[in-house]
Design a protein around this motif. Structure first.
Motif, PDB file in Angstrom:
ATOM      1  N   HIS A  93       0.784  -1.166   0.101  1.00  7.60           N
ATOM      2  CA  HIS A  93      -0.175   0.085   0.077  1.00  7.60           C
ATOM      3  C   HIS A  93       0.986   1.248   0.244  1.00  7.60           C
ATOM      4  O   HIS A  93       0.275   2.366  -0.329  1.00  7.60           O
ATOM      5  CB  HIS A  93      -0.918   0.047   1.096  1.00  7.60           C
ATOM      6  CG  HIS A  93      -2.223  -0.586   0.871  1.00  7.60           C
ATOM      7  ND1 HIS A  93      -2.891  -0.650  -0.246  1.00  7.60           N
ATOM      8  CD2 HIS A  93      -2.657  -1.763   1.797  1.00  7.60           C
ATOM      9  CE1 HIS A  93      -3.915  -1.333  -0.186  1.00  7.60           C
ATOM     10  NE2 HIS A  93      -4.078  -2.020   1.096  1.00  7.60           N
ATOM     11  N   PRO A 106      -2.152   2.716  -2.843  1.00  6.93           N
ATOM     12  CA  PRO A 106      -3.297   2.714  -1.991  1.00  6.93           C
ATOM     13  C   PRO A 106      -4.277   1.938  -2.202  1.00  6.93           C
ATOM     14  O   PRO A 106      -5.028   1.692  -1.090  1.00  6.93           O
ATOM     15  CB  PRO A 106      -3.528   4.171  -1.811  1.00  6.93           C
ATOM     16  CG  PRO A 106      -2.375   4.925  -2.225  1.00  6.93           C
ATOM     17  CD  PRO A 106      -1.748   4.111  -3.502  1.00  6.93           C
ATOM     18  N   HIS A 163      -6.799  -1.116  -3.944  1.00 12.33           N
ATOM     19  CA  HIS A 163      -6.687  -2.790  -4.141  1.00 12.33           C
ATOM     20  C   HIS A 163      -7.192  -2.655  -5.798  1.00 12.33           C
ATOM     21  O   HIS A 163      -8.110  -3.281  -6.134  1.00 12.33           O
ATOM     22  CB  HIS A 163      -7.695  -3.213  -3.598  1.00 12.33           C
ATOM     23  CG  HIS A 163      -7.487  -3.428  -1.920  1.00 12.33           C
ATOM     24  ND1 HIS A 163      -8.445  -3.008  -1.025  1.00 12.33           N
ATOM     25  CD2 HIS A 163      -6.299  -3.460  -1.330  1.00 12.33           C
ATOM     26  CE1 HIS A 163      -7.726  -3.453   0.290  1.00 12.33           C
ATOM     27  NE2 HIS A 163      -6.523  -3.481   0.073  1.00 12.33           N
ATOM     28  N   PHE A 210      -2.205  -2.966  -7.804  1.00 11.52           N
ATOM     29  CA  PHE A 210      -1.755  -3.498  -6.479  1.00 11.52           C
ATOM     30  C   PHE A 210      -1.560  -5.003  -6.603  1.00 11.52           C
ATOM     31  O   PHE A 210      -0.479  -5.700  -5.806  1.00 11.52           O
ATOM     32  CB  PHE A 210      -2.739  -3.129  -5.555  1.00 11.52           C
ATOM     33  CG  PHE A 210      -2.549  -3.421  -4.091  1.00 11.52           C
ATOM     34  CD1 PHE A 210      -1.827  -2.947  -3.184  1.00 11.52           C
ATOM     35  CD2 PHE A 210      -3.338  -4.857  -3.792  1.00 11.52           C
ATOM     36  CE1 PHE A 210      -1.711  -3.352  -1.862  1.00 11.52           C
ATOM     37  CE2 PHE A 210      -3.146  -5.599  -2.243  1.00 11.52           C
ATOM     38  CZ  PHE A 210      -2.251  -4.521  -1.769  1.00 11.52           C
TER      39      PHE A 210
END
Ligand code: ZN
Length: 249
Positions: A218, A222, A224, A228
């Protein structure tokens, strides 16, 4: 089928379908979606105009899956509950341990206890002043056990963190530990502080490592989103398996 009761101001009904208590949300979706939430309730979202018996047929067709998902939830809830009493089973790093109380003569200062693990047992050597089965003694031992369990997560995290940071290429500003009900960890991207759930101590240590990787990623992304997940694939290729392991237990 029982009468529909409004569950909130949103378009959600609480009703009994196919023998299950179901939270049904009507929304603009094409298909019926069903999931068992962390508290064991069945949540279904369905197209606004789909007849209720079609939804009920769908729920019935998934009955076995729902029952097994609910029993995992139940198992998990039991695992998170422990008490410092003789014969209780406490999961530590994914392995069951039987709690064993040993009484020591009172010594000066505040009564305390120490813990040790051996062959599937967790032995608690307790000052006789807190070794009885009274609610006060039990509370005192519970408190010391929860501190000891948190210490296990803290020291294991300290061991894993440098290598995880190296793999991700990011450093966090610090880690704190809390008992949380609905998440395994969180990361404050602006302060770079990571919070971990001390209940991770009950699960396979690979799950703790997975959560550490997740929170460190993260710091790079930041949300999802696809980026990520690509980062997670890079730093912890079997993260999905570890996530399943954590959610199953
Ligand atoms: Zn996350």
């Amino acid at each position: 089928m029982s009468k529909c009761l409004p569950a909130s101001t949103r378009n959600i009904m609480s009703l009994s379908l196919g023998g299950f208590e179901v939270l049904l949300e009507r929304k603009s979706v094409k298909n019926i979606n069903l999931r068992v939430r962390r508290d064991g309730t069945v949540y279904v979202s369905a197209p606004r105009r789909l007849p209720l018996d079609a939804i009920e047929r769908f729920v019935v067709s998934r009955a076995d899956w729902i029952a097994s998902a609910q029993s995992h939830v139940h198992e998990r809830a039991q695992q998170a509950q422990w008490s410092a009493e003789d014969g209780q089973v406490i999961f530590i790093w994914g392995e069951p341990h039987v709690f064993e109380l040993r009484t020591l003569p009172a010594s000066g200062g505040r009564p305390s206890c120490s813990f040790s693990r051996h062959d599937g047992h967790l032995t608690c050597a307790a000052d006789e002043r807190i070794a009885t089965s009274s609610p006060e003694c039990l509370e005192a031992r519970d408190k010391q056990l929860s501190q000891w369990l948190r210490e296990q997560v803290r020291s294991h995290t300290a061991l894993l963190m440098p290598a995880c940071e190296e793999v991700v290429g990011q450093h966090c500003a610090g880690v704190r530990f809390r008992t949380m009900k609905s998440r395994w960890g969180s990361c404050n991207v602006s302060t770079r502080l990571i919070t971990l759930n001390d209940r991770l101590v009950h699960h396979d240590p690979r799950c703790l490592e997975y959560v550490i990787f997740h929170e460190l990623c993260h710091l790079l992304e930041p949300s999802h989103n696809a980026r990520f997940h690509a980062l997670m694939d890079q730093v912890c290729p079997d993260w999905r398996e570890r996530k399943d392991l954590l959610e199953r237990r």
